[in-house]
Design a protein around this motif. Structure first.
Motif, short mmCIF file in Angstrom:
data_model
loop_
_atom_site.label_atom_id
_atom_site.label_comp_id
_atom_site.label_asym_id
_atom_site.label_seq_id
_atom_site.Cartn_x
_atom_site.Cartn_y
_atom_site.Cartn_z
N UNK A 1 0.82 -1.22 0.00
CA UNK A 1 0.00 0.00 0.00
C UNK A 1 0.85 1.26 0.00
N UNK A 2 2.08 1.12 -0.49
CA UNK A 2 2.93 2.29 -0.70
C UNK A 2 3.01 2.58 -2.19
N UNK A 3 3.70 3.65 -2.54
CA UNK A 3 3.85 3.99 -3.95
C UNK A 3 5.21 4.58 -4.25
N UNK A 4 6.26 3.96 -3.71
CA UNK A 4 7.61 4.44 -3.98
C UNK A 4 7.97 4.20 -5.44
N UNK A 5 8.91 4.95 -5.94
CA UNK A 5 9.36 4.86 -7.33
C UNK A 5 9.86 3.44 -7.62
N UNK A 6 9.25 2.80 -8.64
CA UNK A 6 9.65 1.45 -9.06
C UNK A 6 9.75 0.50 -7.86
N UNK A 7 8.81 0.63 -6.93
CA UNK A 7 8.96 -0.05 -5.64
C UNK A 7 9.06 -1.57 -5.75
N UNK A 8 8.15 -2.19 -6.49
CA UNK A 8 8.16 -3.66 -6.54
C UNK A 8 9.46 -4.18 -7.14
N UNK A 9 9.90 -3.56 -8.21
CA UNK A 9 11.15 -3.98 -8.85
C UNK A 9 12.34 -3.80 -7.89
N UNK A 10 12.35 -2.70 -7.16
CA UNK A 10 13.45 -2.42 -6.24
C UNK A 10 13.42 -3.35 -5.02
#
Length: 227
Positions: free
Chosen positions: A184-193
């Motif tokens: 439930x976050x939205x960091x830049x390219x979060x899943x990939x990172x």
């Protein structure tokens, strides 16, 4: 009760033409209000009662749609960035004011559910960290998944160049190279990172759900109304 607006403002804000051009359309008898011709561009109208060339206005109220974003499309209005998600929508929407925008973004190499709206308050609500809106992704990776990664995601992955770890996320292993991730976050390219921090590389990334909205059988490149 519908909010009444000036006729010229209505047509301009919905992307039909400029306010100056409305007078020409009225002169040419292209516009009707409640079935009647008018010459008054300043007439206060309910947008749902207006027709142009005998056709109702396209989305006279707010817009909120779900799009199944195809691979290779970008979530930007910049025409220099390549194929845009907005190119998949009716051209007239691009002239609307307020502008239609995506709720958050999916990168060029990510597919799946993206919400698009002209309601700025809704964008702020759905993207605010305080709202904790869940997003669900289906992920394939290039190395076999180990059970230990479930605990890594659950306790909060530490991303490179971030001072604080990610909030806890749920990871479900589907098969050796496929997982379902809920965060439930939205960091830049979060899943990939997050996977990179766990020494794995994302091969494909597809968002299946945003909040309570799910793609269902919506085909890539297609969209549907949500209101």
């Amino acid at each position: 009760m519908a909010v009444l607006k000036r006729l010229d403002q209505t047509l301009s804000n919905l992307g039909y033409c400029s306010r100056r051009e409305v007078r020409i359309w009225l002169r040419d008898k292209r516009v009707r209000v409640a079935g009647e011709l008018t010459k008054n561009a300043a007439l206060k109208v309910d947008p749902a009662s207006v027709t142009v060339d005998d056709k109702p206005l396209d989305h006279p109220g707010d817009i909120l749609i779900m799009l199944n974003k195809p691979l290779g499309y970008v979530c930007t209005h910049d025409i220099n960035e390549g194929q845009r998600i907005y190119d998949l929508l009716p051209e007239i929407w691009l002239g609307r004011s307020p502008q239609v925008v995506s709720v958050g973004r999916l990168d060029k190499d990510t597919t799946g559910l993206i919400l698009i709206t002209d309601q700025s308050a809704l964008v702020q609500k759905l993207t605010s960290p305080k709202q904790h809106v869940n997003k669900v992704y289906r992920v394939t990776v290039d190395k076999p998944l180990d059970q230990t990664i479930i605990e890594q995601f659950a306790t909060g992955v530490q991303l490179i160049s971030e001072t604080e770890p990610c909030l806890p996320a749920t990871l479900e292993i589907i098969d050796t190279h496929t997982a379902k991730v809920t965060l439930n976050e939205g960091k830049y390219h979060q899943v990939r990172r997050m996977f990179a921090a766990c020494d794995n590389h994302v091969v494909t990334l597809h968002r299946e759900q945003f909040g309570h909205y799910t793609l269902g059988d919506l085909a890539p490149g297609e969209w549907r109304d949500l209101i």
